[in-house]
Design an enzyme around this catalytic site. Structure first.
Site, PDB file in Angstrom:
ATOM      1  N   LYS A  53     -12.370  -3.410  23.951  1.00 41.36           N
ATOM      2  CA  LYS A  53     -11.867  -3.855  22.642  1.00 41.36           C
ATOM      3  C   LYS A  53     -12.766  -3.320  21.538  1.00 41.36           C
ATOM      4  CE  LYS A  53      -9.503  -7.917  24.438  1.00 41.36           C
ATOM      5  NZ  LYS A  53      -9.514  -9.325  24.789  1.00 41.36           N
ATOM      6  N   GLN A  97     -13.032 -14.395  23.612  1.00 45.26           N
ATOM      7  CA  GLN A  97     -12.547 -13.956  24.924  1.00 45.26           C
ATOM      8  C   GLN A  97     -12.412 -15.153  25.873  1.00 45.26           C
ATOM      9  OE1 GLN A  97     -11.511 -10.874  25.629  1.00 45.26           O
ATOM     10  NE2 GLN A  97     -10.997 -11.412  27.735  1.00 45.26           N
ATOM     11  N   ASP A 120      -5.222 -13.182  18.068  1.00 43.57           N
ATOM     12  CA  ASP A 120      -4.707 -13.434  19.420  1.00 43.57           C
ATOM     13  C   ASP A 120      -3.409 -14.235  19.378  1.00 43.57           C
ATOM     14  OD1 ASP A 120      -5.950 -12.462  21.747  1.00 43.57           O
ATOM     15  OD2 ASP A 120      -7.651 -13.834  21.531  1.00 43.57           O
TER      16      ASP A 120
HETATM   17  N1  GUN Z   1      -8.277 -13.212  28.384  1.00 42.61           N
HETATM   18  C1  GUN Z   1      -7.254 -12.578  29.013  1.00 42.61           C
HETATM   19  N2  GUN Z   1      -6.374 -12.087  28.111  1.00 42.61           N
HETATM   20  C2  GUN Z   1      -6.845 -12.427  26.897  1.00 42.61           C
HETATM   21  C3  GUN Z   1      -6.374 -12.193  25.568  1.00 42.61           C
HETATM   22  O1  GUN Z   1      -5.318 -11.586  25.327  1.00 42.61           O
HETATM   23  N3  GUN Z   1      -7.155 -12.703  24.578  1.00 42.61           N
HETATM   24  C4  GUN Z   1      -8.299 -13.394  24.819  1.00 42.61           C
HETATM   25  N4  GUN Z   1      -8.978 -13.858  23.775  1.00 42.61           N
HETATM   26  N5  GUN Z   1      -8.761 -13.625  26.035  1.00 42.61           N
HETATM   27  C5  GUN Z   1      -8.039 -13.147  27.064  1.00 42.61           C
END
Ligand code: GUN
Length: 287
Positions: A53, A97, A120
């Site tokens: 990311k 995350q 998100d």
């Molecule tokens: N963990 C797995 N997928 C995601 C996501 O799309 N966003 C976040 N913040 N954590 C995750």
């Protein structure tokens, strides 16, 4: 044989559009979109996701603010970091995350994020807007899946869609997106009766269960579009490992109309959509 839906190629296209949008925003408003990514603990899979990311955020010209916190971080410290990011004008998007260590309640943490920076789309305000067709940030994995689906089938209205999995990250928002496109949507889960029979009715089948190669050819209606969100590590005969989806790709390819591979399907689209959401957050901040 099914058409292979290429997530890598479409993700590249989305990233190009985002880079272009970032350039334009810099030129028109002297603003550089900024994404803050918060990682608590040392979960290896999360570390890989976060690294990607950060790398891709910077590659498309945005600022990345990477915060790594100790696995034992208190609720107060985490919420206080989020509150400072909420008021930081250089930060347009905030991502915490998941999963978080067990002593932290992810719902409580997500609700602390300012909804206008919740790229998100997990805050209840954005979830509510998604289900009422309002303006919201849409969770990145389902948004990527919808783009993959539309790349092979622009007419979703009236189609039977079955989403396997009811998580807040994938299953539920995916169902909302498909409903907003006027599909007839069923959400299946671990208590669903006769899952193969239900899947056989699907024109659009989305698998997000986390069970390696669970879905076989005889579960799939001929010509159906199959989106495989699963990312499962399995052992190979040589003692190594490889990534497979929730769908038995080789088997299902013989009956489906179109199918996403793993890796190279929804995975790459997730980060591309996160970048698109961050650009959108920055645009909204200056408008
Ligand atoms: N963990 C797995 N997928 C995601 C996501 O799309 N966003 C976040 N913040 N954590 C995750």
């Amino acid at each position: 044989m099914a058409t292979r839906i290429d997530g890598k190629e479409l993700a590249e296209q989305v990233r190009k559009e985002v880079s272009e949008g970032v350039k334009n925003l810099k030129a028109s408003h002297a603003v550089t979109p900024g994404l803050a990514v918060v990682l608590v603990g040392e979960d290896p899979a999360s570390q890989v996701y976060v690294r990607n990311k950060v790398k891709q955020t910077e590659a498309c010209g945005m600022n990345s603010f990477h915060h790594v916190m100790d696995v034992g971080t208190s609720r107060e410290s985490l919420l206080s970091l989020i509150e400072s990011l909420n008021t930081d004008p250089a930060v347009h998007g905030i991502l915490v995350q998941l999963p978080l260590p067990a002593h932290l309640d992810s719902r409580d943490v997500i609700q602390t994020i300012d909804p206008v920076k919740d790229v998100d789309g997990f805050h209840s305000s954005n979830v509510g807007n998604l289900w009422t067709s309002g303006k919201s940030f849409v969770p990145c994995t389902p948004l990527g899946c919808l783009k993959l689906l539309k790349s092979v089938e622009p007419n979703i209205a009236g189609k039977n869609a079955v989403v396997i999995g009811r998580s807040n990250i994938v299953g539920r928002p995916m169902a909302a997106l498909l409903l907003n496109e006027s599909a007839t949507v069923t959400i299946a889960h671990s208590k669903t009766k006769d899952l193969p029979a239900l899947c056989r009715q699907a024109d659009i089948l989305v698998a997000a269960v986390g069970r390696p190669r669970m879905i076989k050819a005889d579960w799939v209606k001929p010509g159906a579009i199959v989106l495989d969100v699963g990312i499962n590590r399995v052992e190979t005969a040589d003692g190594g490992g490889c990534l497979v989806g929730d769908v038995d790709f080789e088997d299902v390819s013989t009956v489906a109309g179109a199918i996403t591979p793993v890796p190279g399907g929804p995975g790459p689209m997730t980060i591309a959509c996160l970048l698109a959401n961050t650009l959108e957050a920055a645009k909204r901040a200056v408008s």
